[in-house]
Write a protein that holds these residues in place. Structure first.
Motif, PDB file in Angstrom:
ATOM      1  N   ASP A 180      17.924  -0.344 -14.634  1.00 22.60           N
ATOM      2  CA  ASP A 180      18.668  -0.871 -15.766  1.00 22.60           C
ATOM      3  C   ASP A 180      19.213  -0.967 -17.510  1.00 22.60           C
ATOM      4  O   ASP A 180      20.360  -0.705 -17.400  1.00 22.60           O
ATOM      5  CB  ASP A 180      19.110  -3.089 -15.431  1.00 22.60           C
ATOM      6  N   ALA A 181      18.286  -0.720 -18.020  1.00 24.05           N
ATOM      7  CA  ALA A 181      18.418  -0.009 -19.306  1.00 24.05           C
ATOM      8  C   ALA A 181      18.677   1.854 -18.517  1.00 24.05           C
ATOM      9  O   ALA A 181      19.337   1.750 -20.445  1.00 24.05           O
ATOM     10  CB  ALA A 181      16.886  -0.018 -19.710  1.00 24.05           C
ATOM     11  N   VAL A 182      18.495   2.264 -18.079  1.00 27.50           N
ATOM     12  CA  VAL A 182      19.066   3.490 -18.301  1.00 27.50           C
ATOM     13  C   VAL A 182      20.314   3.967 -17.539  1.00 27.50           C
ATOM     14  O   VAL A 182      21.047   3.215 -16.597  1.00 27.50           O
ATOM     15  CB  VAL A 182      17.757   4.466 -18.023  1.00 27.50           C
ATOM     16  N   THR A 183      20.930   4.953 -17.858  1.00 30.64           N
ATOM     17  CA  THR A 183      22.183   5.336 -17.885  1.00 30.64           C
ATOM     18  C   THR A 183      22.540   6.075 -16.762  1.00 30.64           C
ATOM     19  O   THR A 183      21.227   6.609 -16.324  1.00 30.64           O
ATOM     20  CB  THR A 183      23.045   5.697 -18.856  1.00 30.64           C
ATOM     21  N   THR A 184      23.279   6.358 -15.925  1.00 29.04           N
ATOM     22  CA  THR A 184      23.790   7.426 -14.787  1.00 29.04           C
ATOM     23  C   THR A 184      23.542   8.866 -15.033  1.00 29.04           C
ATOM     24  O   THR A 184      23.684   9.014 -15.998  1.00 29.04           O
ATOM     25  CB  THR A 184      24.688   7.218 -14.230  1.00 29.04           C
ATOM     26  N   GLY A 185      23.040   9.334 -13.906  1.00 25.36           N
ATOM     27  CA  GLY A 185      22.200   9.940 -14.172  1.00 25.36           C
ATOM     28  C   GLY A 185      20.832   9.843 -14.709  1.00 25.36           C
ATOM     29  O   GLY A 185      20.002  11.895 -14.831  1.00 25.36           O
ATOM     30  N   SER A 186      20.204   9.134 -15.175  1.00 25.24           N
ATOM     31  CA  SER A 186      18.726   9.353 -15.298  1.00 25.24           C
ATOM     32  C   SER A 186      17.701   9.277 -14.057  1.00 25.24           C
ATOM     33  O   SER A 186      18.484   8.963 -12.763  1.00 25.24           O
ATOM     34  CB  SER A 186      17.928   7.624 -15.851  1.00 25.24           C
ATOM     35  N   TYR A 187      16.508   9.103 -14.221  1.00 21.35           N
ATOM     36  CA  TYR A 187      15.349   9.548 -13.147  1.00 21.35           C
ATOM     37  C   TYR A 187      14.141   8.769 -13.525  1.00 21.35           C
ATOM     38  O   TYR A 187      14.627   8.292 -14.545  1.00 21.35           O
ATOM     39  CB  TYR A 187      15.289  11.355 -12.594  1.00 21.35           C
ATOM     40  N   LEU A 188      14.184   8.649 -12.146  1.00 23.14           N
ATOM     41  CA  LEU A 188      12.481   7.963 -12.003  1.00 23.14           C
ATOM     42  C   LEU A 188      11.816   8.546 -11.325  1.00 23.14           C
ATOM     43  O   LEU A 188      11.783   9.123  -9.994  1.00 23.14           O
ATOM     44  CB  LEU A 188      12.787   6.271 -11.101  1.00 23.14           C
ATOM     45  N   LEU A 189      10.360   8.663 -12.026  1.00 26.44           N
ATOM     46  CA  LEU A 189       9.241   9.224 -11.674  1.00 26.44           C
ATOM     47  C   LEU A 189       8.336   7.951 -10.869  1.00 26.44           C
ATOM     48  O   LEU A 189       8.005   6.757 -12.355  1.00 26.44           O
ATOM     49  CB  LEU A 189       8.583  10.423 -11.849  1.00 26.44           C
ATOM     50  N   ILE A 190       7.773   7.694  -9.749  1.00 22.35           N
ATOM     51  CA  ILE A 190       6.576   7.220  -9.178  1.00 22.35           C
ATOM     52  C   ILE A 190       5.372   7.853  -8.338  1.00 22.35           C
ATOM     53  O   ILE A 190       6.201   8.378  -7.387  1.00 22.35           O
ATOM     54  CB  ILE A 190       6.995   5.856  -9.116  1.00 22.35           C
ATOM     55  N   SER A 191       4.414   8.101  -9.159  1.00 25.53           N
ATOM     56  CA  SER A 191       3.592   7.988  -7.914  1.00 25.53           C
ATOM     57  C   SER A 191       2.529   6.742  -7.725  1.00 25.53           C
ATOM     58  O   SER A 191       2.366   6.188  -9.156  1.00 25.53           O
ATOM     59  CB  SER A 191       2.253   8.558  -8.276  1.00 25.53           C
ATOM     60  N   HIS A 192       2.171   6.203  -6.629  1.00 22.34           N
ATOM     61  CA  HIS A 192       1.114   4.822  -6.922  1.00 22.34           C
ATOM     62  C   HIS A 192       0.301   5.215  -5.258  1.00 22.34           C
ATOM     63  O   HIS A 192       0.265   5.374  -4.636  1.00 22.34           O
ATOM     64  CB  HIS A 192       2.249   4.077  -5.971  1.00 22.34           C
ATOM     65  N   ALA A 193      -1.302   4.452  -5.879  1.00 23.92           N
ATOM     66  CA  ALA A 193      -2.175   4.382  -4.430  1.00 23.92           C
ATOM     67  C   ALA A 193      -1.164   3.792  -3.381  1.00 23.92           C
ATOM     68  O   ALA A 193      -0.747   2.687  -3.414  1.00 23.92           O
ATOM     69  CB  ALA A 193      -3.581   4.204  -4.988  1.00 23.92           C
ATOM     70  N   THR A 194      -2.049   3.745  -2.398  1.00 20.40           N
ATOM     71  CA  THR A 194      -1.429   3.095  -1.038  1.00 20.40           C
ATOM     72  C   THR A 194      -3.236   3.256  -0.154  1.00 20.40           C
ATOM     73  O   THR A 194      -4.331   3.818  -0.394  1.00 20.40           O
ATOM     74  CB  THR A 194      -0.333   4.009  -0.701  1.00 20.40           C
ATOM     75  N   ALA A 195      -3.060   2.284   0.604  1.00 21.66           N
ATOM     76  CA  ALA A 195      -4.121   1.745   1.887  1.00 21.66           C
ATOM     77  C   ALA A 195      -3.328   2.807   2.974  1.00 21.66           C
ATOM     78  O   ALA A 195      -4.037   3.270   3.932  1.00 21.66           O
ATOM     79  CB  ALA A 195      -4.678   0.446   2.259  1.00 21.66           C
ATOM     80  N   ASP A 196      -2.555   3.185   2.983  1.00 27.04           N
ATOM     81  CA  ASP A 196      -1.651   4.012   4.347  1.00 27.04           C
ATOM     82  C   ASP A 196      -2.687   5.101   4.160  1.00 27.04           C
ATOM     83  O   ASP A 196      -2.826   6.035   4.091  1.00 27.04           O
ATOM     84  CB  ASP A 196      -0.324   4.286   3.708  1.00 27.04           C
ATOM     85  N   GLY A 197      -3.102   5.351   5.358  1.00 26.71           N
ATOM     86  CA  GLY A 197      -3.814   6.492   6.362  1.00 26.71           C
ATOM     87  C   GLY A 197      -5.581   6.926   5.456  1.00 26.71           C
ATOM     88  O   GLY A 197      -5.798   7.488   5.386  1.00 26.71           O
ATOM     89  N   GLN A 198      -5.806   5.550   4.985  1.00 25.02           N
ATOM     90  CA  GLN A 198      -6.723   6.090   4.153  1.00 25.02           C
ATOM     91  C   GLN A 198      -7.843   4.610   4.839  1.00 25.02           C
ATOM     92  O   GLN A 198      -7.960   3.774   5.849  1.00 25.02           O
ATOM     93  CB  GLN A 198      -6.792   5.103   2.842  1.00 25.02           C
ATOM     94  N   PRO A 199      -9.756   5.435   5.008  1.00 23.46           N
ATOM     95  CA  PRO A 199     -10.746   4.451   5.487  1.00 23.46           C
ATOM     96  C   PRO A 199     -10.574   3.681   4.899  1.00 23.46           C
ATOM     97  O   PRO A 199     -10.806   3.187   3.372  1.00 23.46           O
ATOM     98  CB  PRO A 199     -11.352   6.037   5.679  1.00 23.46           C
ATOM     99  N   PRO A 200     -12.118   2.954   5.762  1.00 18.80           N
ATOM    100  CA  PRO A 200     -12.806   1.025   4.633  1.00 18.80           C
ATOM    101  C   PRO A 200     -12.677   1.736   3.375  1.00 18.80           C
ATOM    102  O   PRO A 200     -12.632   0.829   2.416  1.00 18.80           O
ATOM    103  CB  PRO A 200     -12.973   0.756   5.864  1.00 18.80           C
ATOM    104  N   GLU A 201     -13.861   2.632   3.245  1.00 20.16           N
ATOM    105  CA  GLU A 201     -14.395   2.924   1.981  1.00 20.16           C
ATOM    106  C   GLU A 201     -13.090   2.577   0.803  1.00 20.16           C
ATOM    107  O   GLU A 201     -13.702   2.528  -0.406  1.00 20.16           O
ATOM    108  CB  GLU A 201     -15.477   4.472   2.157  1.00 20.16           C
ATOM    109  N   VAL A 202     -12.016   3.324   0.818  1.00 19.43           N
ATOM    110  CA  VAL A 202     -11.374   3.609   0.351  1.00 19.43           C
ATOM    111  C   VAL A 202     -11.055   1.850  -0.334  1.00 19.43           C
ATOM    112  O   VAL A 202     -10.695   1.362  -1.918  1.00 19.43           O
ATOM    113  CB  VAL A 202      -9.610   3.779   1.307  1.00 19.43           C
ATOM    114  N   ILE A 203     -10.994   1.139   0.570  1.00 23.23           N
ATOM    115  CA  ILE A 203     -10.706  -0.883  -0.072  1.00 23.23           C
ATOM    116  C   ILE A 203     -11.970  -0.704  -1.244  1.00 23.23           C
ATOM    117  O   ILE A 203     -11.735  -1.582  -1.394  1.00 23.23           O
ATOM    118  CB  ILE A 203     -10.650  -1.284   1.568  1.00 23.23           C
ATOM    119  N   GLU A 204     -12.987  -0.611  -0.539  1.00 28.79           N
ATOM    120  CA  GLU A 204     -13.923  -1.435  -1.480  1.00 28.79           C
ATOM    121  C   GLU A 204     -14.375  -0.465  -2.739  1.00 28.79           C
ATOM    122  O   GLU A 204     -14.525  -1.004  -3.273  1.00 28.79           O
ATOM    123  CB  GLU A 204     -15.956  -0.091  -0.741  1.00 28.79           C
ATOM    124  N   ALA A 205     -13.461   1.222  -2.905  1.00 28.01           N
ATOM    125  CA  ALA A 205     -13.252   1.853  -4.019  1.00 28.01           C
ATOM    126  C   ALA A 205     -12.275   1.269  -4.823  1.00 28.01           C
ATOM    127  O   ALA A 205     -12.560   0.531  -5.971  1.00 28.01           O
ATOM    128  CB  ALA A 205     -12.772   3.142  -3.624  1.00 28.01           C
TER     129      ALA A 205
END
Length: 269
Positions: A180-205
């Motif tokens: 809401d603070a940025v004007t039209t033509g602005s961009y948003l970049l996101i990278s985010h950790a996920t459990a999708d497709g991950q083995p159980p040890e990722v949850i332990e980490a």
């Protein structure tokens, strides 16, 4: 004579692991301590690809900044920037678009103070110590620096930061406030950790991350995609990090899900 820890601000407990310093260690940086390295090695022993994940995230950020500069973006707000390492946002942005401005935001005083030391004398850059959840402060201090004009397009970079925001603090509402603070033509970049497709040890980490002040919250791609409401995702959409516009000389592994993180860039419509 200066000592090896002179870059550490007064009051910082170097005996308590820091998420920013653990990240710095995985990136090959020099601004970390034995306690950070010990935790990093413990996590790496359980999830051997964790270093690759963090390095992939940094490579994605560099590719994305080049893309955004090519789209005409000249203002970059990097929230959750961490401790600067080679090839940071300001270096990439200024190389691709001389005259670009960059504001780094981080809650970790170590990251902030070292950023200020590195950037001293670098035109068009500034550093803010603030929490991503305190959007009003981030916006106000960015404007106060005179480096961000929110009436012009801004690239808001949330690379590897929203997974440190617990559900109770409403990460979606944080992103919405930034949108809401940025004007039209602005961009948003996101990278985010996920459990999708991950083995159980990722949850332990993930559990081990709770030993730092900022525990990681793994979220699914469907939920992460909702953070782009109000933005048009640019091709190829929200994908595992290695699949986001890879350089021709960097072939994508046949199992990109191994990095355990999604990435996407959207343009405000």
């Amino acid at each position: 004579m200066t000592g090896p820890n002179d870059w550490v601000p007064a009051g910082i407990d170097v005996n308590q692991p820091s998420a920013a310093r653990v990240y710095d260690y995985f990136l090959g940086g020099a601004h970390n301590f034995a306690v950070d390295r010990a935790l990093a090695e413990q996590i790496a022993a359980m999830t051997p690809n964790i270093g690759e994940t963090m390095r992939s995230n940094r490579v994605f950020l560099r590719r994305a900044v080049r893309y955004l500069a090519a789209q005409g973006v000249r203002q970059f707000l990097d929230i959750g920037s961490g401790i600067p390492t080679a090839g940071n946002v300001h270096e990439i942005a200024l190389e691709a678009a001389p005259g670009a401005t960059v504001v780094y935001v981080d809650i970790d005083p170590v990251a902030v103070e070292h950023s200020r030391a590195i950037l001293a004398g670098t035109q068009g850059t500034g550093v803010i110590c603030a929490d991503v959840r305190d959007v009003d402060r981030v916006l106000a201090e960015s404007e106060k620096l005179g480096l961000i004009d929110f009436d012009e397009p801004v690239a808001v970079l949330l690379a590897g930061v929203l997974h440190f925001v617990p559900d109770a603090d409403g990460p979606a509402s944080v992103v919405a406030a930034l949108r809401d603070a940025v004007t039209t033509g602005s961009y948003l970049l996101i990278s985010h950790a996920t459990a999708d497709g991950q083995p159980p040890e990722v949850i332990e980490a993930q559990r081990l991350s709770g030993r730092t002040a900022t525990e990681i919250v793994l979220r699914g791609g469907t939920e992460i995609a909702t953070y782009f409401e109000g933005f048009d995702l640019v091709e190829p959409g929200l994908v595992f990090i290695p699949r986001w516009r890879p350089d021709p000389e960097d072939p994508v592994d046949e199992h990109p899900e191994r990095v355990g993180a999604y990435a996407g860039v959207g343009r405000k419509n």
